[in-house]
Design an enzyme around this catalytic site. Sequence first.
Site, PDB file in Angstrom:
ATOM      1  CE  LYS A 177      64.165  16.935 -77.047  1.00  0.00           C
ATOM      2  NZ  LYS A 177      65.520  16.450 -76.889  1.00  0.00           N
TER       3      LYS A 177
ATOM      4  CB  VAL B 164      72.270  19.396 -78.515  1.00  0.00           C
ATOM      5  CG1 VAL B 164      70.860  19.131 -78.942  1.00  0.00           C
ATOM      6  CG2 VAL B 164      73.215  19.252 -79.668  1.00  0.00           C
TER       7      VAL B 164
ATOM      8  CG  HIS C 211      47.649  27.960 -99.257  1.00  0.00           C
ATOM      9  ND1 HIS C 211      48.721  28.735 -98.861  1.00  0.00           N
ATOM     10  CD2 HIS C 211      46.551  28.734 -99.121  1.00  0.00           C
ATOM     11  CE1 HIS C 211      48.279  29.927 -98.515  1.00  0.00           C
ATOM     12  NE2 HIS C 211      46.966  29.969 -98.670  1.00  0.00           N
TER      13      HIS C 211
HETATM   14  P1  FAD Z   1      72.140   4.667 -74.414  1.00  0.00           P
HETATM   15  O1  FAD Z   1      70.815   5.242 -74.660  1.00  0.00           O
HETATM   16  O2  FAD Z   1      73.108   5.434 -73.585  1.00  0.00           O
HETATM   17  O3  FAD Z   1      71.873   3.240 -73.758  1.00  0.00           O
HETATM   18  C1  FAD Z   1      72.906   2.412 -73.329  1.00  0.00           C
HETATM   19  C2  FAD Z   1      72.329   1.426 -72.336  1.00  0.00           C
HETATM   20  O4  FAD Z   1      73.316   0.455 -72.052  1.00  0.00           O
HETATM   21  C3  FAD Z   1      71.943   2.052 -71.003  1.00  0.00           C
HETATM   22  O5  FAD Z   1      70.645   1.652 -70.668  1.00  0.00           O
HETATM   23  C4  FAD Z   1      72.953   1.489 -70.013  1.00  0.00           C
HETATM   24  O6  FAD Z   1      72.415   1.288 -68.720  1.00  0.00           O
HETATM   25  C5  FAD Z   1      73.284   0.169 -70.662  1.00  0.00           C
HETATM   26  N1  FAD Z   1      74.592  -0.368 -70.308  1.00  0.00           N
HETATM   27  C6  FAD Z   1      75.795   0.264 -70.350  1.00  0.00           C
HETATM   28  N2  FAD Z   1      76.787  -0.590 -70.015  1.00  0.00           N
HETATM   29  C7  FAD Z   1      76.174  -1.772 -69.760  1.00  0.00           C
HETATM   30  C8  FAD Z   1      76.662  -3.037 -69.365  1.00  0.00           C
HETATM   31  N3  FAD Z   1      77.965  -3.266 -69.200  1.00  0.00           N
HETATM   32  N4  FAD Z   1      75.767  -4.026 -69.165  1.00  0.00           N
HETATM   33  C9  FAD Z   1      74.428  -3.813 -69.339  1.00  0.00           C
HETATM   34  N5  FAD Z   1      73.926  -2.634 -69.717  1.00  0.00           N
HETATM   35  C10 FAD Z   1      74.794  -1.635 -69.929  1.00  0.00           C
HETATM   36  N6  FAD Z   1      69.245  12.131 -79.240  1.00  0.00           N
HETATM   37  C11 FAD Z   1      68.361  12.363 -80.225  1.00  0.00           C
HETATM   38  O7  FAD Z   1      68.477  11.766 -81.308  1.00  0.00           O
HETATM   39  N7  FAD Z   1      67.323  13.246 -80.075  1.00  0.00           N
HETATM   40  C12 FAD Z   1      67.149  13.925 -78.920  1.00  0.00           C
HETATM   41  O8  FAD Z   1      66.222  14.726 -78.810  1.00  0.00           O
HETATM   42  C13 FAD Z   1      68.057  13.712 -77.865  1.00  0.00           C
HETATM   43  N8  FAD Z   1      67.909  14.356 -76.704  1.00  0.00           N
HETATM   44  C14 FAD Z   1      68.787  14.097 -75.678  1.00  0.00           C
HETATM   45  C15 FAD Z   1      68.628  14.786 -74.482  1.00  0.00           C
HETATM   46  C16 FAD Z   1      69.496  14.568 -73.430  1.00  0.00           C
HETATM   47  C17 FAD Z   1      69.307  15.324 -72.136  1.00  0.00           C
HETATM   48  C18 FAD Z   1      70.543  13.604 -73.570  1.00  0.00           C
HETATM   49  C19 FAD Z   1      71.466  13.320 -72.430  1.00  0.00           C
HETATM   50  C20 FAD Z   1      70.715  12.916 -74.756  1.00  0.00           C
HETATM   51  C21 FAD Z   1      69.840  13.165 -75.828  1.00  0.00           C
HETATM   52  N9  FAD Z   1      69.987  12.515 -77.049  1.00  0.00           N
HETATM   53  C22 FAD Z   1      69.118  12.774 -78.062  1.00  0.00           C
HETATM   54  C23 FAD Z   1      71.048  11.534 -77.283  1.00  0.00           C
HETATM   55  C24 FAD Z   1      70.480  10.112 -77.150  1.00  0.00           C
HETATM   56  O9  FAD Z   1      69.906   9.966 -75.872  1.00  0.00           O
HETATM   57  C25 FAD Z   1      71.589   9.097 -77.372  1.00  0.00           C
HETATM   58  O10 FAD Z   1      72.185   9.334 -78.622  1.00  0.00           O
HETATM   59  C26 FAD Z   1      71.017   7.691 -77.350  1.00  0.00           C
HETATM   60  O11 FAD Z   1      70.364   7.410 -76.137  1.00  0.00           O
HETATM   61  C27 FAD Z   1      72.147   6.681 -77.564  1.00  0.00           C
HETATM   62  O12 FAD Z   1      71.582   5.404 -77.622  1.00  0.00           O
HETATM   63  P2  FAD Z   1      72.442   4.112 -77.262  1.00  0.00           P
HETATM   64  O13 FAD Z   1      71.494   2.968 -77.327  1.00  0.00           O
HETATM   65  O14 FAD Z   1      73.668   4.084 -78.059  1.00  0.00           O
HETATM   66  O15 FAD Z   1      72.918   4.326 -75.753  1.00  0.00           O
HETATM   67  P1  NAD Z   2      77.552  19.114 -77.468  1.00  0.00           P
HETATM   68  O1  NAD Z   2      78.786  18.539 -78.049  1.00  0.00           O
HETATM   69  O2  NAD Z   2      76.357  19.329 -78.309  1.00  0.00           O
HETATM   70  O3  NAD Z   2      77.879  20.534 -76.816  1.00  0.00           O
HETATM   71  C1  NAD Z   2      78.859  20.706 -75.843  1.00  0.00           C
HETATM   72  C2  NAD Z   2      79.282  22.171 -75.869  1.00  0.00           C
HETATM   73  O4  NAD Z   2      80.091  22.427 -74.744  1.00  0.00           O
HETATM   74  C3  NAD Z   2      80.106  22.513 -77.111  1.00  0.00           C
HETATM   75  O5  NAD Z   2      79.597  23.674 -77.715  1.00  0.00           O
HETATM   76  C4  NAD Z   2      81.502  22.713 -76.538  1.00  0.00           C
HETATM   77  O6  NAD Z   2      82.260  23.652 -77.280  1.00  0.00           O
HETATM   78  C5  NAD Z   2      81.182  23.206 -75.148  1.00  0.00           C
HETATM   79  N1  NAD Z   2      82.257  22.997 -74.186  1.00  0.00           N
HETATM   80  C6  NAD Z   2      83.054  21.916 -74.057  1.00  0.00           C
HETATM   81  N2  NAD Z   2      83.926  22.108 -73.027  1.00  0.00           N
HETATM   82  C7  NAD Z   2      83.648  23.324 -72.502  1.00  0.00           C
HETATM   83  C8  NAD Z   2      84.195  24.080 -71.428  1.00  0.00           C
HETATM   84  N3  NAD Z   2      85.198  23.595 -70.697  1.00  0.00           N
HETATM   85  N4  NAD Z   2      83.675  25.297 -71.171  1.00  0.00           N
HETATM   86  C9  NAD Z   2      82.642  25.795 -71.913  1.00  0.00           C
HETATM   87  N5  NAD Z   2      82.094  25.115 -72.956  1.00  0.00           N
HETATM   88  C10 NAD Z   2      82.589  23.895 -73.231  1.00  0.00           C
HETATM   89  O7  NAD Z   2      77.243  18.188 -76.199  1.00  0.00           O
HETATM   90  P2  NAD Z   2      75.986  18.154 -75.233  1.00  0.00           P
HETATM   91  O8  NAD Z   2      75.147  19.362 -75.400  1.00  0.00           O
HETATM   92  O9  NAD Z   2      76.539  17.818 -73.901  1.00  0.00           O
HETATM   93  O10 NAD Z   2      75.190  16.920 -75.800  1.00  0.00           O
HETATM   94  C11 NAD Z   2      75.820  15.617 -75.798  1.00  0.00           C
HETATM   95  C12 NAD Z   2      75.315  14.764 -76.911  1.00  0.00           C
HETATM   96  O11 NAD Z   2      73.956  14.446 -76.711  1.00  0.00           O
HETATM   97  C13 NAD Z   2      75.454  15.447 -78.238  1.00  0.00           C
HETATM   98  O12 NAD Z   2      76.321  14.697 -79.038  1.00  0.00           O
HETATM   99  C14 NAD Z   2      74.093  15.466 -78.836  1.00  0.00           C
HETATM  100  O13 NAD Z   2      74.101  14.976 -80.123  1.00  0.00           O
HETATM  101  C15 NAD Z   2      73.266  14.570 -77.935  1.00  0.00           C
HETATM  102  N6  NAD Z   2      71.994  15.271 -77.721  1.00  0.00           N
HETATM  103  C16 NAD Z   2      71.152  15.405 -78.784  1.00  0.00           C
HETATM  104  C17 NAD Z   2      69.980  16.101 -78.646  1.00  0.00           C
HETATM  105  C18 NAD Z   2      69.082  16.256 -79.820  1.00  0.00           C
HETATM  106  O14 NAD Z   2      69.267  15.553 -80.791  1.00  0.00           O
HETATM  107  N7  NAD Z   2      68.099  17.136 -79.790  1.00  0.00           N
HETATM  108  C19 NAD Z   2      69.644  16.677 -77.431  1.00  0.00           C
HETATM  109  C20 NAD Z   2      70.530  16.543 -76.393  1.00  0.00           C
HETATM  110  C21 NAD Z   2      71.706  15.824 -76.546  1.00  0.00           C
END
Ligand code: FAD
Ligand code: NAD
Length: 485
Positions: A58, A191, A454
């Site tokens: 973001k 996404v 508004h």
């Molecule tokens: P994680 O955030 O993955 O945290 C897991 C933690 O556990 C990590 O710190 C890891 O180091 C630790 N861990 C793992 N195994 C062990 C172990 N054995 N011992 C100790 N520590 C360990 N979601 C949204 O809702 N809005 C968004 O805008 C959004 N944007 C995203 C953008 C990107 C680029 C990505 C990649 C993801 C985004 N997501 C978004 C998804 C969101 O980040 C995840 O859904 C969320 O972080 C999951 O939370 P979690 O606590 O389950 O796991």
């Molecule tokens: P995603 O599941 O949103 O999208 C993956 C896309 O890749 C799908 O459209 C799928 O059909 C396509 N795909 C899969 N295999 C492929 C292939 N071999 N060739 C071409 N296309 C292929 O997954 P993501 O974008 O990697 O995000 C991962 C997770 O992180 C999501 O579950 C999402 O909820 C979370 N996330 C959330 C936010 C947010 O809330 N704003 C932002 C980033 C990530």
Amino acid sequence: MSQQFDVVVIGSGPAGYVAAIRCAQLGFNTACVEQWLSPDHKPVYGGTCLNVGCIPSKALLDTSHKFHEMQHRFDAHGIRVERGAIDVAAMMARKNQVVGQLTKGVAGLFRSNKVTGISGRGRLLGRGRVEVTATDGERQEINATHVILASGSEPMTIPPTPVDNDLIVDSSGALEFDAVPEKLGVIGAGVIGLELGSVWSRLGSKVTILEALDDFLPALDRKMARESLKILVRQGLDIQLGARVAGSRINRRRKHPVTVSYRNAEGDREASFDKLIVAVGRRPVSGDLADPAAGLAVDERGFVEVDEFCAANLADVYAVGDLVRGPMLAHKGMEEGVMVAERLAGKKTQVNYDLVPAVIYTHPEIAWAGKTEDEMKQAGVETITGNFAFAASGRALAAHDTDGMVKLVVEKASDRIVGCQVIGASAADLLQQMVIAMEFGASAEDIALTMFPHPALSEVVHESALAVHGHAIHKANRKRQEPAP
Ligand code: FAD
Ligand code: NAD
């Protein structure tokens, strides 16, 4: 003697750190084990979300949006500026500063709530037993009455495009480019593909997104998906649907060193890029989370099996967040963390899995919650809908930000709102108004009778509720209006 806690949480992402803080608030002696280390080897809390997910993405979306507005939209307001330039290093430094502030914030919250942070890799040995391996390899066992697993998820890869974290990167690498690639390829129009593709496109990259599916954003209502696709393509994203990636090769002597071969409806194709982002989904981190002897049930995709209250198959073991079924969203994990903590304290807290809001933070934002019209039709429930376009909003016009629309889905028999989808500026915040309405079982009439300020963007939500029964004021209603009294 091993340390004894009431609760040990493994993982400090949004699911884990929220669970730990809520447990501590409720009086449990709580520890949180986290393996993430900063580049200078200090323990870092916050997981994917704070370090390489929601927050840094973001930060880059906001910077790139401002840059794009300055380059392409200020003119319309009569603001004349030089075209300007992006300082990628300064943009990244700001992003890292935001991340640092928030991760330190979690450490501060742990301190103020008396959560014990333990640096190392946690592993469930059995009921109430967790082994922690520190970075120097030293192992210790800690004990707890309850264990909450929150190890999150990691990016998936595909064999044709192996990630080298240089030219072919995953989402984490895509947050660290040191220059704007001239040509950027993205695999996956999900996404991450759309958000990070937008970041670099706004900064000047020519972005091509290769998506395997023929449908764009299948979770969305088809009309809203078509509208989103139209807007994003108009912004310059080349989104190729039905593109099956077959392979890739790297030739560093070429101007655009990564070549991807793929097949679409027109036949075999190739495209070359400076960088390639692989964004094809994420998978749970459960590989070495539990000793096999502990008997933790994990499904074939690696998700820890849990019931509706996040209880695993072992007594006093819970799992939350991306590690378990459901959408991989930070807020879904946070709610699960709160639910588990409160149920340990004897409360009856639940998560409403039918109302998990989802947002893609492109501009305009794309946001949805509840049921689509199609899902209701498939369930045999008759619905009526109300649409309203941002182009008819005075506030959107004043802001020169008129792309998008709202669609409300309403159960015909009860007038209850069951779904809402919004494309538009501030869609996440507008959607949330309807999530609250749906949580409270509000009808379209309830929203229609509510006064909205508004001029505000939220009037698009009001008008869409009015439109359900053909009463929208600021558009021509297609539906027949009620006769005058
Ligand atoms: P994680 O955030 O993955 O945290 C897991 C933690 O556990 C990590 O710190 C890891 O180091 C630790 N861990 C793992 N195994 C062990 C172990 N054995 N011992 C100790 N520590 C360990 N979601 C949204 O809702 N809005 C968004 O805008 C959004 N944007 C995203 C953008 C990107 C680029 C990505 C990649 C993801 C985004 N997501 C978004 C998804 C969101 O980040 C995840 O859904 C969320 O972080 C999951 O939370 P979690 O606590 O389950 O796991
Ligand atoms: P995603 O599941 O949103 O999208 C993956 C896309 O890749 C799908 O459209 C799928 O059909 C396509 N795909 C899969 N295999 C492929 C292939 N071999 N060739 C071409 N296309 C292929 O997954 P993501 O974008 O990697 O995000 C991962 C997770 O992180 C999501 O579950 C999402 O909820 C979370 N996330 C959330 C936010 C947010 O809330 N704003 C932002 C980033 C990530």
